[in-house]
Scaffold this active site. Structure first.
Site, PDB file in Angstrom:
ATOM      1  N   SER A  42      66.822  96.952  -7.584  1.00 22.83           N
ATOM      2  CA  SER A  42      67.872  96.148  -6.945  1.00 22.83           C
ATOM      3  C   SER A  42      69.146  96.978  -6.864  1.00 22.83           C
ATOM      4  O   SER A  42      69.404  97.815  -7.736  1.00 22.83           O
ATOM      5  CB  SER A  42      68.150  94.897  -7.777  1.00 22.83           C
ATOM      6  OG  SER A  42      69.308  94.232  -7.300  1.00 22.83           O
ATOM      7  N   TYR A  89      68.788  90.086 -15.686  1.00 21.37           N
ATOM      8  CA  TYR A  89      68.182  90.505 -14.406  1.00 21.37           C
ATOM      9  C   TYR A  89      68.699  91.893 -14.012  1.00 21.37           C
ATOM     10  O   TYR A  89      67.906  92.796 -13.727  1.00 21.37           O
ATOM     11  CB  TYR A  89      68.497  89.480 -13.308  1.00 21.37           C
ATOM     12  CG  TYR A  89      68.009  89.917 -11.946  1.00 21.37           C
ATOM     13  CD1 TYR A  89      66.655  89.843 -11.619  1.00 21.37           C
ATOM     14  CD2 TYR A  89      68.888  90.444 -10.997  1.00 21.37           C
ATOM     15  CE1 TYR A  89      66.193  90.272 -10.385  1.00 21.37           C
ATOM     16  CE2 TYR A  89      68.429  90.874  -9.758  1.00 21.37           C
ATOM     17  CZ  TYR A  89      67.084  90.783  -9.463  1.00 21.37           C
ATOM     18  OH  TYR A  89      66.618  91.224  -8.241  1.00 21.37           O
TER      19      TYR A  89
HETATM   20  N1  LIG Z   1      65.970  88.851  -2.424  1.00 21.27           N
HETATM   21  C1  LIG Z   1      66.920  89.576  -2.985  1.00 21.27           C
HETATM   22  O1  LIG Z   1      68.120  89.337  -2.769  1.00 21.27           O
HETATM   23  C2  LIG Z   1      66.560  90.738  -3.859  1.00 21.27           C
HETATM   24  C3  LIG Z   1      67.541  91.694  -4.124  1.00 21.27           C
HETATM   25  C4  LIG Z   1      67.229  92.758  -4.946  1.00 21.27           C
HETATM   26  C5  LIG Z   1      65.956  92.874  -5.480  1.00 21.27           C
HETATM   27  N2  LIG Z   1      65.007  91.927  -5.202  1.00 21.27           N
HETATM   28  C6  LIG Z   1      63.682  92.085  -5.816  1.00 21.27           C
HETATM   29  O2  LIG Z   1      62.682  91.967  -4.825  1.00 21.27           O
HETATM   30  C7  LIG Z   1      61.458  91.559  -5.444  1.00 21.27           C
HETATM   31  C8  LIG Z   1      60.863  90.424  -4.644  1.00 21.27           C
HETATM   32  O3  LIG Z   1      61.722  89.315  -4.712  1.00 21.27           O
HETATM   33  P1  LIG Z   1      61.983  88.342  -3.472  1.00 21.27           P
HETATM   34  O4  LIG Z   1      63.423  88.360  -3.191  1.00 21.27           O
HETATM   35  O5  LIG Z   1      61.023  88.641  -2.396  1.00 21.27           O
HETATM   36  O6  LIG Z   1      61.690  86.898  -4.143  1.00 21.27           O
HETATM   37  P2  LIG Z   1      60.395  85.967  -4.133  1.00 21.27           P
HETATM   38  O7  LIG Z   1      60.112  85.511  -2.753  1.00 21.27           O
HETATM   39  O8  LIG Z   1      60.645  84.959  -5.184  1.00 21.27           O
HETATM   40  O9  LIG Z   1      59.233  86.948  -4.552  1.00 21.27           O
HETATM   41  C9  LIG Z   1      58.898  87.209  -5.885  1.00 21.27           C
HETATM   42  C10 LIG Z   1      57.425  87.540  -5.933  1.00 21.27           C
HETATM   43  O10 LIG Z   1      57.078  87.895  -7.281  1.00 21.27           O
HETATM   44  C11 LIG Z   1      55.919  87.171  -7.665  1.00 21.27           C
HETATM   45  N3  LIG Z   1      55.915  86.936  -9.105  1.00 21.27           N
HETATM   46  C12 LIG Z   1      56.924  86.444  -9.871  1.00 21.27           C
HETATM   47  N4  LIG Z   1      56.517  86.324 -11.148  1.00 21.27           N
HETATM   48  C13 LIG Z   1      55.228  86.741 -11.181  1.00 21.27           C
HETATM   49  C14 LIG Z   1      54.253  86.838 -12.209  1.00 21.27           C
HETATM   50  N5  LIG Z   1      54.509  86.470 -13.488  1.00 21.27           N
HETATM   51  N6  LIG Z   1      53.023  87.308 -11.900  1.00 21.27           N
HETATM   52  C15 LIG Z   1      52.748  87.677 -10.634  1.00 21.27           C
HETATM   53  N7  LIG Z   1      53.607  87.600  -9.610  1.00 21.27           N
HETATM   54  C16 LIG Z   1      54.841  87.136  -9.886  1.00 21.27           C
HETATM   55  C17 LIG Z   1      56.003  85.871  -6.865  1.00 21.27           C
HETATM   56  O11 LIG Z   1      54.701  85.360  -6.658  1.00 21.27           O
HETATM   57  P3  LIG Z   1      54.143  84.025  -7.356  1.00 21.27           P
HETATM   58  O12 LIG Z   1      55.302  83.120  -7.586  1.00 21.27           O
HETATM   59  O13 LIG Z   1      53.159  83.506  -6.346  1.00 21.27           O
HETATM   60  O14 LIG Z   1      53.502  84.504  -8.606  1.00 21.27           O
HETATM   61  C18 LIG Z   1      56.557  86.355  -5.541  1.00 21.27           C
HETATM   62  O15 LIG Z   1      55.536  86.797  -4.690  1.00 21.27           O
HETATM   63  C19 LIG Z   1      61.810  91.182  -6.880  1.00 21.27           C
HETATM   64  O16 LIG Z   1      61.472  92.234  -7.757  1.00 21.27           O
HETATM   65  C20 LIG Z   1      63.323  91.018  -6.831  1.00 21.27           C
HETATM   66  O17 LIG Z   1      63.939  91.234  -8.079  1.00 21.27           O
HETATM   67  C21 LIG Z   1      65.283  90.877  -4.398  1.00 21.27           C
END
Ligand SMILES: NC(=O)c1ccc[n+]([C@@H]2O[C@H](COP(=O)([O-])OP(=O)(O)OC[C@H]3O[C@@H](n4cnc5c(N)ncnc54)[C@H](OP(=O)(O)O)[C@@H]3O)[C@@H](O)[C@H]2O)c1
Length: 251
Positions: free
Chosen positions: A139, A152
């Site tokens: 991130s 986080y």
């Molecule tokens: N969106 C942002 O602003 C942002 C910014 C910086 C970094 N990120 C990073 O990007 C990545 C994806 O996040 P996103 O924004 O796309 O949010 P998201 O839509 O909530 O995606 C998170 C994904 O992680 C999976 N996950 C969570 N806990 C899990 C577990 N215990 N076992 C297996 N799978 C798990 C979820 O799948 P299930 O719930 O189906 O298990 C989901 O597919 C994350 O690492 C996040 O920290 C996001």
């Protein structure tokens, strides 16, 4: 990395950035396998993109990780790209009487140990490939934290450091190690509101930028970070850390 002809495993592929990356890579002629806990979404991903494969995997469940990753390795020995993307985010009010370490524990388990477990499960396979890539999702908050997301941000700072060491240790092998550092993007990471928050970058725009950076090999030192986040990335170097930290933590 080559943009086509790979077999790519993406954790956290049921929604948000992981799912959008899975669809973009699938559209470019890659075989893509996604994992996550929500089986209805795994089915939906596969229906939307015939050929894309969804496999249930809970990264916080040791048995699920060992059994499922073994099955995936046996079924897809040709995997050459691993995208360790799954992650969670929780706000923490450390001043609250009720504050305890439960959210921190959950974040550390998923964002740190989940990524390490994933890489440990597939590294032996990837090491034997002539052209492998490991990409983990960090991130932009790894570089200057938002205090209300203390653990986080720290989990992503951990990944930034750990990936540098991984890259160095693997330097004699043809295994590329990439760190994806998204800005604030419209997904449901912190809840429904984020997905339509006008301050967040639209998901499709972000994924198009990431695919372009990958195509152009535009990731110095293995870091995929948007130019708009350079002030945060280089805050310490540029002597702007205090200024940027204060601006990000006004309340
Ligand atoms: N969106 C942002 O602003 C942002 C910014 C910086 C970094 N990120 C990073 O990007 C990545 C994806 O996040 P996103 O924004 O796309 O949010 P998201 O839509 O909530 O995606 C998170 C994904 O992680 C999976 N996950 C969570 N806990 C899990 C577990 N215990 N076992 C297996 N799978 C798990 C979820 O799948 P299930 O719930 O189906 O298990 C989901 O597919 C994350 O690492 C996040 O920290 C996001």
């Amino acid at each position: 990395m080559q943009m086509t002809g790979n077999t790519i495993l993406i954790t956290g592929g049921t929604s948000g950035i992981g799912r959008a990356l899975a669809e973009a890579f699938h559209d470019r002629g890659n075989r893509v396998i996604v994992t996550g806990r929500r089986s209805c979404l795994l089915d939906e991903v596969a229906v939307n993109r015939p050929g894309l494969i969804g496999i249930p995997l809970d990264l916080n469940d040791d048995l699920s990780v060992s059994e499922t990753t073994e099955q995936i390795r046996a079924r897809f020995p040709e995997i050459n790209v691993l995208i360790a993307n799954a992650g969670i985010s929780r706000m923490e009010d450390i001043m609250a009487e009720s504050w305890d370490t439960s959210a921190a524990q959950e974040i550390v388990n998923t964002n740190i140990m989940g990524v390490l477990r994933t890489i440990a499960a597939f590294l032996p396979m990837l090491k034997s490939r002539p052209d492998a890539t490991i990409m983990a999702t960090g991130s932009a908050l790894a570089f200057v934290p938002r205090a209300d997301f203390a653990t986080y941000c720290a989990s992503k700072a951990f990944l930034h450091s750990w990936l540098q060491s991984l890259r160095h240790q693997l330097r004699t092998l043809p295994v590329e190690v990439l760190e994806l550092s998204p800005p604030y993007v419209q997904t449901k990471l912190t809840g429904e509101r984020q997905a339509s928050d006008p301050r967040a970058m639209p998901l499709t725009t972000y994924i198009a930028d990431v695919m372009r950076m990958l195509e152009e090999g535009n990731h110095p030192h293995g870091e995929l970070i948007l130019e708009r986040d350079f002030p945060r990335r280089y805050a310490e170097r540029d002597g702007r850390y205090e200024e940027i930290f204060t601006a990000m933590n006004l309340t």
